[in-house]
Design a protein around this motif. Structure first.
Motif, PDB file in Angstrom:
ATOM      1  N   GLN A 145      -5.265 -11.986 -13.458  1.00 53.98           N
ATOM      2  CA  GLN A 145      -6.122 -11.212 -12.581  1.00 53.98           C
ATOM      3  C   GLN A 145      -5.180 -10.114 -11.693  1.00 53.98           C
ATOM      4  O   GLN A 145      -5.314  -9.259 -11.272  1.00 53.98           O
ATOM      5  N   GLY A 146      -3.893 -10.554 -11.590  1.00 53.48           N
ATOM      6  CA  GLY A 146      -2.937  -9.647 -10.839  1.00 53.48           C
ATOM      7  C   GLY A 146      -2.905  -8.315 -11.102  1.00 53.48           C
ATOM      8  O   GLY A 146      -3.008  -7.331 -10.648  1.00 53.48           O
ATOM      9  N   GLU A 147      -2.515  -8.010 -12.718  1.00 57.47           N
ATOM     10  CA  GLU A 147      -2.925  -6.748 -13.210  1.00 57.47           C
ATOM     11  C   GLU A 147      -4.167  -6.042 -13.172  1.00 57.47           C
ATOM     12  O   GLU A 147      -4.104  -4.872 -12.987  1.00 57.47           O
ATOM     13  N   LEU A 148      -5.189  -6.898 -13.341  1.00 56.47           N
ATOM     14  CA  LEU A 148      -6.564  -6.077 -13.158  1.00 56.47           C
ATOM     15  C   LEU A 148      -6.500  -5.647 -11.873  1.00 56.47           C
ATOM     16  O   LEU A 148      -7.239  -4.609 -11.473  1.00 56.47           O
ATOM     17  N   ILE A 149      -6.159  -6.465 -10.791  1.00 53.83           N
ATOM     18  CA  ILE A 149      -6.296  -5.913  -9.488  1.00 53.83           C
ATOM     19  C   ILE A 149      -5.456  -4.755  -9.165  1.00 53.83           C
ATOM     20  O   ILE A 149      -5.976  -3.747  -8.523  1.00 53.83           O
ATOM     21  N   SER A 150      -4.241  -4.739  -9.541  1.00 60.21           N
ATOM     22  CA  SER A 150      -3.348  -3.810  -9.038  1.00 60.21           C
ATOM     23  C   SER A 150      -3.929  -2.278  -9.686  1.00 60.21           C
ATOM     24  O   SER A 150      -3.536  -1.195  -8.958  1.00 60.21           O
ATOM     25  N   THR A 151      -4.332  -2.446 -10.944  1.00 62.56           N
ATOM     26  CA  THR A 151      -4.786  -1.334 -11.584  1.00 62.56           C
ATOM     27  C   THR A 151      -6.124  -0.592 -10.992  1.00 62.56           C
ATOM     28  O   THR A 151      -6.336   0.592 -10.856  1.00 62.56           O
ATOM     29  N   VAL A 152      -7.090  -1.612 -10.519  1.00 67.12           N
ATOM     30  CA  VAL A 152      -8.276  -1.255  -9.943  1.00 67.12           C
ATOM     31  C   VAL A 152      -7.791  -0.684  -8.172  1.00 67.12           C
ATOM     32  O   VAL A 152      -8.549   0.668  -8.237  1.00 67.12           O
ATOM     33  N   LEU A 153      -7.045  -1.126  -7.772  1.00 62.70           N
ATOM     34  CA  LEU A 153      -6.176  -0.454  -6.311  1.00 62.70           C
ATOM     35  C   LEU A 153      -5.930   1.030  -6.591  1.00 62.70           C
ATOM     36  O   LEU A 153      -6.276   1.971  -6.008  1.00 62.70           O
ATOM     37  N   MET A 154      -4.904   1.101  -7.670  1.00 60.52           N
ATOM     38  CA  MET A 154      -4.572   2.555  -8.217  1.00 60.52           C
ATOM     39  C   MET A 154      -5.719   3.215  -8.524  1.00 60.52           C
ATOM     40  O   MET A 154      -5.611   4.582  -7.854  1.00 60.52           O
ATOM     41  N   GLN A 155      -6.424   2.827  -9.194  1.00 63.59           N
ATOM     42  CA  GLN A 155      -7.600   3.688  -9.617  1.00 63.59           C
ATOM     43  C   GLN A 155      -8.376   4.309  -8.411  1.00 63.59           C
ATOM     44  O   GLN A 155      -8.858   5.379  -8.470  1.00 63.59           O
ATOM     45  N   CYS A 156      -8.810   3.260  -7.497  1.00 60.57           N
ATOM     46  CA  CYS A 156      -9.618   3.704  -6.428  1.00 60.57           C
ATOM     47  C   CYS A 156      -8.937   4.829  -5.432  1.00 60.57           C
ATOM     48  O   CYS A 156      -9.396   5.689  -4.967  1.00 60.57           O
ATOM     49  N   TYR A 157      -7.642   4.369  -5.412  1.00 59.04           N
ATOM     50  CA  TYR A 157      -6.607   5.391  -4.383  1.00 59.04           C
ATOM     51  C   TYR A 157      -6.526   6.882  -5.246  1.00 59.04           C
ATOM     52  O   TYR A 157      -6.860   7.910  -4.560  1.00 59.04           O
ATOM     53  N   LEU A 158      -6.461   6.816  -6.578  1.00 59.14           N
ATOM     54  CA  LEU A 158      -6.479   8.028  -7.109  1.00 59.14           C
ATOM     55  C   LEU A 158      -7.779   8.800  -7.104  1.00 59.14           C
ATOM     56  O   LEU A 158      -7.861  10.131  -6.882  1.00 59.14           O
ATOM     57  N   CYS A 159      -8.869   8.218  -7.212  1.00 56.15           N
ATOM     58  CA  CYS A 159     -10.091   8.567  -7.038  1.00 56.15           C
ATOM     59  C   CYS A 159     -10.569   9.224  -5.859  1.00 56.15           C
ATOM     60  O   CYS A 159     -10.901  10.355  -5.698  1.00 56.15           O
ATOM     61  N   GLU A 160      -9.944   8.380  -4.755  1.00 58.24           N
ATOM     62  CA  GLU A 160     -10.147   9.063  -3.181  1.00 58.24           C
ATOM     63  C   GLU A 160      -9.278  10.175  -3.408  1.00 58.24           C
ATOM     64  O   GLU A 160      -9.747  11.171  -2.567  1.00 58.24           O
ATOM     65  N   ALA A 208       0.975  -1.392  -0.085  1.00 60.03           N
ATOM     66  CA  ALA A 208      -0.001   0.001   0.156  1.00 60.03           C
ATOM     67  C   ALA A 208       0.972   1.222  -0.006  1.00 60.03           C
ATOM     68  O   ALA A 208       0.560   2.169  -0.736  1.00 60.03           O
ATOM     69  N   THR A 209       1.894   1.327   0.800  1.00 60.84           N
ATOM     70  CA  THR A 209       2.940   2.429   0.720  1.00 60.84           C
ATOM     71  C   THR A 209       3.372   2.577  -0.447  1.00 60.84           C
ATOM     72  O   THR A 209       3.479   3.782  -0.879  1.00 60.84           O
ATOM     73  N   ARG A 210       4.078   1.632  -1.020  1.00 65.45           N
ATOM     74  CA  ARG A 210       4.685   1.985  -2.378  1.00 65.45           C
ATOM     75  C   ARG A 210       3.477   2.221  -3.364  1.00 65.45           C
ATOM     76  O   ARG A 210       3.971   3.011  -4.373  1.00 65.45           O
ATOM     77  N   ILE A 211       2.353   1.850  -3.734  1.00 60.77           N
ATOM     78  CA  ILE A 211       1.388   2.299  -4.422  1.00 60.77           C
ATOM     79  C   ILE A 211       1.045   4.003  -4.201  1.00 60.77           C
ATOM     80  O   ILE A 211       1.125   4.557  -5.262  1.00 60.77           O
ATOM     81  N   LYS A 212       0.933   4.345  -2.948  1.00 61.64           N
ATOM     82  CA  LYS A 212       0.787   5.699  -2.709  1.00 61.64           C
ATOM     83  C   LYS A 212       2.093   6.530  -3.247  1.00 61.64           C
ATOM     84  O   LYS A 212       1.719   7.438  -3.625  1.00 61.64           O
ATOM     85  N   HIS A 213       3.009   5.750  -2.976  1.00 61.58           N
ATOM     86  CA  HIS A 213       4.390   6.708  -3.518  1.00 61.58           C
ATOM     87  C   HIS A 213       4.434   6.983  -5.129  1.00 61.58           C
ATOM     88  O   HIS A 213       4.646   7.830  -5.781  1.00 61.58           O
ATOM     89  N   VAL A 214       3.998   5.647  -5.642  1.00 60.99           N
ATOM     90  CA  VAL A 214       3.695   5.624  -7.323  1.00 60.99           C
ATOM     91  C   VAL A 214       2.788   6.774  -7.496  1.00 60.99           C
ATOM     92  O   VAL A 214       2.903   7.399  -8.433  1.00 60.99           O
TER      93      VAL A 214
END
Ligand code: ASP
Ligand code: MG
Length: 436
Positions: A117-132, A14-20
């Motif tokens: 599914q791995g890439e489908l999940i990681s992009t959804v998570l990033m999308q949710c975070y950016l949306c937030e 999660a920390t690394r996703i936020k950093h990206v």
């Protein structure tokens, strides 16, 4: 517009996703390609392996661990209850889909869907975070535009048309997120661009959109001029020609696979290797650089086997090499280095799974001997043969190391030598000292 690709470890928590997310929001209008979170594709491969073997409990266990991991990531990544619920609902559907494969024998098509599914999940998570965070981010579903043809090559025409259409539909977004690695095949089924294929995705997108630059973000500050595990004070190489990068790619020198770089090279789009942990570092720029007469890097590849075929019949004969090479072809084993003389030829291979059979066949043509546990050491740079000093310096640096083979002149970009495993570190250090 630029394409920015982030590998699995860059989005590994999660920390690394936020950093990206912070990194990608520094500029507007770029396309961001994400890999699966590190470890996920491996777990999915494992699940498929269990299912092929009919071991459903094994698959279940791996899947449950993965599910727990993603539940944690959602907790740590997102703050609002609504967004967490939203992400959980999407991830729940993904895991329900994965579990649906547990009910029947796995097919190849099923395996491909699992791996996607791995890439489908990681992009959804990033999308949710950016949306937030209130960022106008658009998800470009790779399965809607990325496609390969029957020969496995990307269908550039199709990709270009579809991708332009998707971008037109959402023109003016702050950022576009898409999945690396996954695609559809010629039959429209879910497929992938092979392991590590996210770099390829970035290169293909860069080519069809004719972007300004393709950035590959990993955890190292570009390509180093020698292996930092063995040699002190290595430095990032500031720039490399595409051909030099291709030579180094074979050595697994944390660099793009040559076939992945091809679309970028053909469309003359620079590729920059950057470090998420040190975003300000210059990294390495790979482009169709003009010759600069410089040496760039030294790399090594372990577990090489050398095979020598000596024969009086080779002298003044033709067709001898053909028969030797054909033997390797028959055993689907690729040859790396070659050195020839009038009475013998030495060949190196890195896959020795067919060695016994190869040696057996080669005995028809001459006396065969094998040296195992060898290492290819390769010096890469602008080694145009008219530049005199470099080959002398390379051999001079290796003056007290036994050299089994030398290869120079195959391309303008490398000199390779084959040495014993026990001499590898000494050779790498000696070359660095002499050449840099
Ligand atoms: N997730 C895929 C893999 O691990 C693709 C990639 O990371 O490039 O191979
Ligand atoms: Mg990867």
């Amino acid at each position: 517009m630029k394409v920015l690709k982030f590998g699995g470890t860059s989005v590994g928590s999660a920390t690394r996703i936020k950093h990206v997310a912070d990194l990608i929001c520094r500029e507007q209008g770029n396309i961001v390609v994400l890999s699966a979170m590190s470890g996920t594709t491996n777990s999915l491969v494992e699940i498929a392996e269990y299912l092929y073997k009919g071991n459903v409990p094994g698959a279940q266990e791996t899947l449950n661990a993965l599910e727990t991991k993603y539940a944690d990531v959602i907790e740590q990544l997102l703050s609002s209850t609504d967004m967490k619920a939203n992400a959980r609902a999407i991830i729940d559907r993904t895991f329900a889909l994965l579990r649906s494969f547990f009910r029947a024998p796995l097919t190849e098509a099923g395996e491909k869907e699992i791996l996607a599914q791995g890439e489908l999940i990681s992009t959804v998570l990033m999308q949710c975070y950016l949306c937030e965070k209130g960022i106008n981010s658009v998800l470009l579903p790779a399965l809607d535009y990325m496609k390969t043809m029957q020969n496995g090559e990307p269908d550039m025409q199709h990709i270009s048309t579809r991708l332009h259409r998707l971008l037109d539909l959402d023109a003016g977004a702050d950022i576009y997120i898409t999945q690396g690695y996954i695609c559809r095949n010629e039959r429209g089924g879910v497929d992938n661009l092979k392991r590590g294929g996210s770099d390829y995705t970035a290169s293909i997108i860069g080519a069809v959109l004719d972007v300004e630059e393709i950035q590959i973000w990993t955890d190292i500050d570009g390509m180093h001029n020698n292996d930092p595990r063995y040699v002190d004070n290595t430095k990032p190489v500031s720039s490399l020609h595409f051909e030099e990068a291709a030579e180094l790619a074979y050595f697994g020198a944390k660099i793009l696979h040559p076939s992945c770089v091809l679309p970028a090279k053909l469309h003359n789009i620079p590729v920059r290797l950057l470090n998420t942990l040190q975003p300000e570092a210059a990294g390495t720029l790979i482009y169709n650089a003009a010759p600069d007469g410089k040496l760039k890097a030294i790399a090594a590849k372990d577990n090489i086997t050398a095979i020598k075929i000596k024969s009086g019949r080779m002298l003044l004969a033709y067709g001898f090499l053909h028969k030797v090479f054909e033997t390797f072809e028959n055993h689907r084993t690729s040859i790396d280095m070659i050195a020839t003389s009038e009475v013998g030829v030495s060949i190196s291979i890195d896959d020795d799974s067919r060695l016994a059979a190869i040696v057996d066949d080669l005995k028809q043509f001459g006396t065969v001997s094998v040296d195992r546990d060898m290492v290819i050491i390769c010096v890469v740079g602008d080694l145009e043969w008219q530049n005199c000093r470099y080959q002398a310096q390379v051999l001079d640096a290796l003056a007290d190391i036994p050299v089994r083979m030398i290869s120079y002149g195959g391309s303008n970009y490398n000199i390779s030598v084959l040495v014993r495993k026990e001499d590898k570190i000494h050779a790498l250090k000696a070359l660095s000292k002499k050449l840099f």
